[in-house]
Scaffold this motif. Structure first.
Motif, PDB file in Angstrom:
ATOM      1  N   ILE A 108      19.512  -6.752   4.009  1.00 34.99           N
ATOM      2  CA  ILE A 108      18.736  -5.530   4.185  1.00 34.99           C
ATOM      3  C   ILE A 108      19.396  -4.372   3.441  1.00 34.99           C
ATOM      4  O   ILE A 108      18.738  -3.626   2.717  1.00 34.99           O
ATOM      5  N   ALA A 109      20.719  -4.237   3.598  1.00 33.24           N
ATOM      6  CA  ALA A 109      21.442  -3.155   2.918  1.00 33.24           C
ATOM      7  C   ALA A 109      21.303  -3.268   1.400  1.00 33.24           C
ATOM      8  O   ALA A 109      21.000  -2.290   0.717  1.00 33.24           O
ATOM      9  N   GLY A 110      21.510  -4.457   0.860  1.00 32.01           N
ATOM     10  CA  GLY A 110      21.425  -4.660  -0.582  1.00 32.01           C
ATOM     11  C   GLY A 110      20.035  -4.389  -1.130  1.00 32.01           C
ATOM     12  O   GLY A 110      19.882  -3.785  -2.192  1.00 32.01           O
ATOM     13  N   ALA A 111      19.014  -4.818  -0.383  1.00 27.46           N
ATOM     14  CA  ALA A 111      17.645  -4.587  -0.825  1.00 27.46           C
ATOM     15  C   ALA A 111      17.318  -3.099  -0.842  1.00 27.46           C
ATOM     16  O   ALA A 111      16.705  -2.598  -1.786  1.00 27.46           O
ATOM     17  N   ILE A 112      17.756  -2.364   0.185  1.00 21.81           N
ATOM     18  CA  ILE A 112      17.483  -0.922   0.246  1.00 21.81           C
ATOM     19  C   ILE A 112      18.257  -0.182  -0.836  1.00 21.81           C
ATOM     20  O   ILE A 112      17.748   0.764  -1.438  1.00 21.81           O
ATOM     21  N   GLU A 113      19.478  -0.610  -1.106  1.00 24.14           N
ATOM     22  CA  GLU A 113      20.265   0.031  -2.165  1.00 24.14           C
ATOM     23  C   GLU A 113      19.542  -0.047  -3.498  1.00 24.14           C
ATOM     24  O   GLU A 113      19.625   0.878  -4.314  1.00 24.14           O
ATOM     25  N   GLY A 114      18.809  -1.116  -3.711  1.00 21.19           N
ATOM     26  CA  GLY A 114      18.051  -1.270  -4.953  1.00 21.19           C
ATOM     27  C   GLY A 114      16.957  -0.221  -5.109  1.00 21.19           C
ATOM     28  O   GLY A 114      16.585   0.130  -6.218  1.00 21.19           O
ATOM     29  N   ILE A 115      16.446   0.286  -3.995  1.00 27.65           N
ATOM     30  CA  ILE A 115      15.389   1.299  -4.039  1.00 27.65           C
ATOM     31  C   ILE A 115      15.925   2.612  -4.588  1.00 27.65           C
ATOM     32  O   ILE A 115      15.322   3.236  -5.444  1.00 27.65           O
ATOM     33  N   GLU A 120      24.716   4.334  -1.260  1.00 26.56           N
ATOM     34  CA  GLU A 120      25.305   3.288  -0.440  1.00 26.56           C
ATOM     35  C   GLU A 120      24.555   3.193   0.884  1.00 26.56           C
ATOM     36  O   GLU A 120      24.265   4.195   1.526  1.00 26.56           O
ATOM     37  N   VAL A 121      24.240   1.981   1.277  1.00 25.25           N
ATOM     38  CA  VAL A 121      23.512   1.730   2.516  1.00 25.25           C
ATOM     39  C   VAL A 121      24.375   0.879   3.424  1.00 25.25           C
ATOM     40  O   VAL A 121      24.989  -0.092   2.980  1.00 25.25           O
ATOM     41  N   ILE A 137      17.200  -6.702  15.966  1.00 23.49           N
ATOM     42  CA  ILE A 137      16.981  -5.300  15.599  1.00 23.49           C
ATOM     43  C   ILE A 137      18.142  -4.864  14.722  1.00 23.49           C
ATOM     44  O   ILE A 137      19.311  -5.085  15.061  1.00 23.49           O
ATOM     45  N   PHE A 138      17.815  -4.269  13.572  1.00 22.83           N
ATOM     46  CA  PHE A 138      18.813  -3.771  12.631  1.00 22.83           C
ATOM     47  C   PHE A 138      18.560  -2.291  12.368  1.00 22.83           C
ATOM     48  O   PHE A 138      17.415  -1.863  12.330  1.00 22.83           O
ATOM     49  N   ILE A 139      19.636  -1.558  12.140  1.00 26.12           N
ATOM     50  CA  ILE A 139      19.492  -0.183  11.676  1.00 26.12           C
ATOM     51  C   ILE A 139      20.215  -0.080  10.339  1.00 26.12           C
ATOM     52  O   ILE A 139      21.346  -0.555  10.197  1.00 26.12           O
ATOM     53  N   ALA A 140      19.548   0.506   9.383  1.00 24.31           N
ATOM     54  CA  ALA A 140      20.128   0.730   8.063  1.00 24.31           C
ATOM     55  C   ALA A 140      20.214   2.234   7.863  1.00 24.31           C
ATOM     56  O   ALA A 140      19.244   2.965   8.109  1.00 24.31           O
ATOM     57  N   ARG A 141      21.387   2.719   7.455  1.00 23.27           N
ATOM     58  CA  ARG A 141      21.595   4.136   7.214  1.00 23.27           C
ATOM     59  C   ARG A 141      22.062   4.358   5.778  1.00 23.27           C
ATOM     60  O   ARG A 141      22.838   3.586   5.244  1.00 23.27           O
ATOM     61  N   TRP A 142      21.616   5.470   5.207  1.00 20.43           N
ATOM     62  CA  TRP A 142      22.034   5.839   3.847  1.00 20.43           C
ATOM     63  C   TRP A 142      22.291   7.316   3.763  1.00 20.43           C
ATOM     64  O   TRP A 142      21.991   8.091   4.617  1.00 20.43           O
TER      65      TRP A 142
END
Length: 142
Positions: A108-115, A120-121, A137-142
């Motif tokens: 999830i972090a790597g995919a969001i970083e691509g956006i 850094e996510v 349940i996951f939380i991703a923060r940037w």
């Protein structure tokens, strides 16, 4: 898209999901730690070349990692719910911490970083569906 193209695409997705299952099972069997699994997931997540959070959801599903939805999002975070997590299916209670989806958190972090390019996510699992719940349940923060 032609029927033949659709069939090839579906076949390719099944093959990718099968390979991912074997990859995660091998990482667990080899005794990789949580950070190593997260890092591998992060690298693999970056390969889906997501342009939006919707692309991240599609990437999770097409990679055979589960069926995801976004529960909440803001300019600085997103909360994901993942049903039928592949990581949970493989581990099934062998993790004493109650969380087993380190690879998926990294993905999830790597995919969001691509956006966002270089931002850094950090993604972490809040609750695991393999330990009494129906979903992770996951939380991703940037």
């Amino acid at each position: 898209m032609s029927t033949a193209s659709e069939i090839r695409k579906m076949s390719s997705q099944r093959e990718t999901a099968w390979q991912r299952r074997r990859q995660i099972a091998n990482m667990i069997r080899w005794g990789l730690g949580p950070q190593e699994m997260y890092d591998k997931g992060q690298k693999d997540g970056g390969k889906i070349l997501a342009r939006s959070l919707t692309d991240v959801l599609v990437g999770i599903k097409e990679s055979g990692l589960g069926s995801a939805s976004i529960m909440e999002e803001s300019n600085a975070h997103a909360t994901f719910r993942v049903f039928q997590s592949l990581c949970c299916q493989i581990v099934r209670g062998n993790n004493l911490e109650g969380k087993s989806c380190y690879y998926l958190a990294g993905f999830i972090a790597g995919a969001i970083e691509g956006i966002g390019g270089s931002r850094e996510v950090e993604s972490r699992e809040l609750s695991c569906g393999g330990f009494g719940g129906r979903s992770c349940i996951f939380i991703a923060r940037w």
